[in-house]
Design a protein around this motif. Structure first.
Motif, short mmCIF file in Angstrom:
data_model
loop_
_atom_site.label_atom_id
_atom_site.label_comp_id
_atom_site.label_asym_id
_atom_site.label_seq_id
_atom_site.Cartn_x
_atom_site.Cartn_y
_atom_site.Cartn_z
N LYS A 161 64.28 42.67 45.89
CA LYS A 161 63.38 41.52 46.04
C LYS A 161 61.94 41.92 46.36
O LYS A 161 61.02 41.11 46.18
N PHE A 162 61.73 43.14 46.84
CA PHE A 162 60.38 43.61 47.14
C PHE A 162 59.88 44.66 46.13
O PHE A 162 58.85 45.29 46.36
N THR A 163 60.59 44.83 45.04
CA THR A 163 60.25 45.85 44.05
C THR A 163 59.44 45.25 42.91
O THR A 163 59.84 44.25 42.32
N GLY A 164 58.31 45.87 42.61
CA GLY A 164 57.45 45.39 41.53
C GLY A 164 57.61 46.25 40.28
O GLY A 164 57.83 47.46 40.36
N LEU A 165 57.50 45.60 39.13
CA LEU A 165 57.59 46.29 37.83
C LEU A 165 56.53 45.74 36.90
O LEU A 165 56.45 44.53 36.67
N ALA A 166 55.70 46.63 36.39
CA ALA A 166 54.63 46.25 35.46
C ALA A 166 54.83 46.93 34.12
O ALA A 166 55.23 48.10 34.07
N SER A 202 42.13 49.69 21.34
CA SER A 202 41.11 48.74 21.78
C SER A 202 41.45 47.97 23.04
O SER A 202 40.60 47.24 23.56
N SER A 203 42.66 48.12 23.56
CA SER A 203 43.01 47.32 24.73
C SER A 203 44.08 47.98 25.60
O SER A 203 44.85 48.82 25.14
N ILE A 204 44.06 47.57 26.85
CA ILE A 204 45.10 47.92 27.82
C ILE A 204 45.56 46.57 28.38
O ILE A 204 44.85 45.94 29.16
N ARG A 205 46.72 46.14 27.98
CA ARG A 205 47.15 44.78 28.28
C ARG A 205 48.36 44.78 29.21
O ARG A 205 49.35 45.48 28.95
N VAL A 206 48.26 44.02 30.29
CA VAL A 206 49.42 43.83 31.16
C VAL A 206 50.36 42.88 30.43
O VAL A 206 50.11 41.68 30.35
N GLU A 207 51.41 43.43 29.88
CA GLU A 207 52.31 42.66 29.04
C GLU A 207 53.33 41.88 29.85
O GLU A 207 53.76 40.78 29.46
N ALA A 208 53.73 42.43 30.99
CA ALA A 208 54.69 41.76 31.87
C ALA A 208 54.50 42.28 33.28
O ALA A 208 54.08 43.42 33.49
N LEU A 209 54.81 41.43 34.25
CA LEU A 209 54.69 41.80 35.65
C LEU A 209 55.67 40.95 36.45
O LEU A 209 55.72 39.73 36.27
N ALA A 210 56.45 41.59 37.29
CA ALA A 210 57.46 40.86 38.05
C ALA A 210 57.70 41.54 39.40
O ALA A 210 57.49 42.74 39.55
N LEU A 215 47.36 39.30 42.75
CA LEU A 215 46.62 38.81 43.91
C LEU A 215 47.57 38.33 45.00
O LEU A 215 47.37 38.59 46.19
N ALA A 216 48.62 37.66 44.60
CA ALA A 216 49.57 37.08 45.56
C ALA A 216 50.49 38.12 46.19
O ALA A 216 50.86 38.00 47.36
N GLU A 217 50.87 39.15 45.42
CA GLU A 217 51.88 40.11 45.86
C GLU A 217 51.36 41.54 45.71
O GLU A 217 51.10 42.01 44.60
N ASP A 218 51.24 42.26 46.82
CA ASP A 218 50.76 43.64 46.72
C ASP A 218 51.75 44.54 46.00
O ASP A 218 51.36 45.54 45.40
N ASP A 219 53.05 44.19 46.01
CA ASP A 219 54.03 44.97 45.25
C ASP A 219 53.73 44.91 43.75
O ASP A 219 53.91 45.89 43.03
#
Length: 243
Positions: free
Chosen positions: A13-18, A25-33, A195-199
């Motif tokens: 529950k505290f683990t982040g995955l990006a 031409s781009s670096i895109r955050v495709e998913a974040l959880a 912004l909401a979650e530092d993880d």
């Protein structure tokens, strides 16, 4: 190409995955959880170009030997049990080297609660190895150990005081500075979660470092320390701005 970043906690529950997708031409955050299981992590590592893992991936060799010999009641009597001796058990070679280069001291995986997520990673590493994934701890394979605070420091971005729900203002500064540092970075709306979650933010930073490793823009273990890095792990950090 896709690069993943994992901010590994002991609990899912505290683990982040990006997921960061890149092209010319781009670096895109495709998913974040945030709230990521072992199975999701294994899927990420096995499908990515590379993954940055924010967790110690090994223990000091001296500590490993200490536990083995102590368990067998065969520990050689140390000259003394002072701070210098204890430090060899508490800190990995990469921790000491990182402090020399940046002034930052990672938490001790032998003597701090960071051991709990490290235990989890050890189990995940074993599962990946069973699947034939190269999980070399020196960063030469599918995964590389990273340290978001050190990356921010090397990028000239605020690297302290951004953790916790009360510090969103500092995270906002970090997000703005990352967008300036990586001018092709598209948050794709996921800056709100960072912004909401530092993880979540640390997961994005970990993915960006892994992308820079791929581009040859990070420092790995020097040749004379590669053997110890294969056992203890090695923290990869971006090269200094002047490099």
């Amino acid at each position: 190409m896709r690069f993943y970043g994992i901010d590994l906690a002991a609990e899912a529950k505290f683990t982040g995955l990006a997921t960061v997708a890149t092209n010319d031409s781009s670096i895109r955050v495709e998913a974040l959880a945030v709230g990521v299981t072992d199975e999701q992590i294994i899927h990420a590592v096995t499908t990515a170009e590379g993954t940055g893992v924010d967790v110690p991936v090994g223990w000091p060799k001296a500590f490993i030997d200490f536990i083995h010999h102590h368990g067998n009641q065969a520990l050689v009597t140390p000259d003394d049990t002072g701070g210098a001796w204890r430090r060899t058990l508490a800190l990995r070679t990469t921790d000491i080297d990182l402090h020399r280069r940046t002034g930052l001291t990672p938490l001790s995986v032998s003597a701090n609660l960071i051991a709990y997520p490290a235990f989890r990673w050890a189990g995940i590493e074993a599962r990946l190895r069973d699947q034939g994934v190269d999980v070399s701890r020196d960063g030469s394979g599918a995964i590389a150990e990273v340290y978001p605070a050190a990356a921010l420091y090397r990028w000239g971005i605020p690297h302290r005081g951004y953790k916790g729900r009360k510090h969103q203002a500092v995270r906002a500064e970090v997000i703005k500075a990352l967008s300036a540092r990586f001018d092709q970075l598209d948050w794709n709306g996921f800056d709100a979660l960072a912004l909401a979650e530092d993880d979540a933010l640390d997961a994005v930073i970990s993915a960006l470092v892994r992308y820079q490793i791929f581009r040859g823009q990070c420092e790995g273990p020097p040749a004379h320390l590669q053997d110890i890095a294969r056992t203890e792990g090695w923290i990869w950090v971006p090269k200094p701005a002047e490099s």
